[in-house]
Design a protein around this motif. Structure first.
Motif, PDB file in Angstrom:
ATOM      1  N   SER A 126      19.084  10.413 -49.795  1.00 29.33           N
ATOM      2  CA  SER A 126      18.299  10.385 -49.091  1.00 29.33           C
ATOM      3  C   SER A 126      18.777   9.423 -47.762  1.00 29.33           C
ATOM      4  N   GLY A 127      20.228   9.874 -46.907  1.00 24.38           N
ATOM      5  CA  GLY A 127      20.419   9.328 -45.849  1.00 24.38           C
ATOM      6  C   GLY A 127      20.899   8.298 -45.659  1.00 24.38           C
ATOM      7  N   GLU A 128      21.474   8.087 -46.840  1.00 19.00           N
ATOM      8  CA  GLU A 128      21.667   6.293 -46.743  1.00 19.00           C
ATOM      9  C   GLU A 128      23.479   6.821 -46.860  1.00 19.00           C
ATOM     10  N   VAL A 198      23.051  12.462 -40.712  1.00 19.20           N
ATOM     11  CA  VAL A 198      21.428  12.262 -40.847  1.00 19.20           C
ATOM     12  C   VAL A 198      20.386  13.437 -40.651  1.00 19.20           C
ATOM     13  N   SER A 200      17.234  13.036 -40.355  1.00 12.32           N
ATOM     14  CA  SER A 200      16.030  13.670 -39.005  1.00 12.32           C
ATOM     15  C   SER A 200      15.869  11.875 -38.334  1.00 12.32           C
ATOM     16  N   THR A 202      13.616   9.786 -38.604  1.00  8.99           N
ATOM     17  CA  THR A 202      13.278   8.223 -39.142  1.00  8.99           C
ATOM     18  C   THR A 202      15.024   8.085 -39.814  1.00  8.99           C
ATOM     19  N   GLN A 203      15.584   8.089 -40.964  1.00  7.96           N
ATOM     20  CA  GLN A 203      16.983   8.338 -40.980  1.00  7.96           C
ATOM     21  C   GLN A 203      17.622   7.513 -39.958  1.00  7.96           C
ATOM     22  N   MET A 207      19.244   3.995 -39.945  1.00 11.12           N
ATOM     23  CA  MET A 207      20.387   2.997 -39.402  1.00 11.12           C
ATOM     24  C   MET A 207      20.983   2.620 -38.126  1.00 11.12           C
TER      25      MET A 207
END
Length: 215
Positions: A126-128, A198, A200, A202-203, A207
């Motif tokens: 999920s990008g974390e 990441v 995107s 948004t990610q 961050m």
């Protein structure tokens, strides 16, 4: 945590039992995912060259043809857009922090239960950045250190562009503000996403927001 399942994953470990265990987690959670395997860094690099991109690489910290984080560094150098999660029986705080600072998308101890491993992988997908809870360690501070290290790897111009992304500006607005072409802005954004590991804008903004980065 519900995320889109990966299409292809590469598991790199010199122990077949470990690979089988990790494979079974994906088989249960993401039955349509294609699993590739390698028992060495050389085999992993060859597989990625031949098979193309994968959504995730799970890399054992200690395999015969790597030293410390050299395997991670080689994968990040050759395939910077591919997230690499370190999987290890070692949970030394310094090793974990060094791995995250070097660009690992997460560090998963082999001692975790299956459900916890799946949760960690879902966070990465999920990008974390996944950081295990270690006794006496401040996981939030370690994550912030890792984020700062990634942002520090950006060029000055890329940092400026990231600042504009954080401010919510579109590519055409950034191009106007910096008096550059849209192609140049897109190239900067692509490099930012790769260096921050990441997928995107948004990610990247989320961050950057975790450490209060404004540009």
């Amino acid at each position: 945590m519900a995320v889109n399942g990966p299409d292809r994953v590469l598991i790199v470990d010199d122990h077949s039992l470990v690979r089988d265990g990790l494979r079974s987690i994906f088989d249960d959670a993401f039955p349509s995912c294609t699993i590739l395997e390698a028992d060495s860094l050389e085999a992993a690099l060859n597989t990625l060259e031949q098979e193309g991109d994968v959504d995730l690489v799970l890399l054992d910290l200690n395999i015969p043809d790597v030293s410390h984080l050299s395997g991670l560094e080689a994968l990040r150098d050759r395939f910077p857009a591919t997230p690499v999660v370190m999987v290890s029986g070692v949970t030394d705080r310094k090793v974990v922090r060094d791995a995250l600072a070097a660009g690992a998308a997460g560090f998963v101890p082999k001692s975790l239960k299956r459900a916890a491993i799946l949760d960690a992988l879902n966070q990465v997908l999920s990008g974390e950045i996944y950081m295990p809870e270690l006794e006496g360690d401040d996981s939030a501070a370690a994550e912030e250190d890792a984020i700062r290290s990634r942002i520090d790897s950006l060029t000055p111009q890329q940092r400026v562009v990231l600042g504009h992304l954080v401010a919510g500006r579109l590519n055409k607005q950034i191009a106007y503000e910096l008096d550059v072409s849209m192609t140049t802005v897109k190239a900067h954004v692509s490099a930012i996403l790769q260096k921050m590991n990441v997928f995107s804008r948004t990610q990247a903004v989320i961050m950057a927001g975790k450490i209060g980065f404004k540009g």
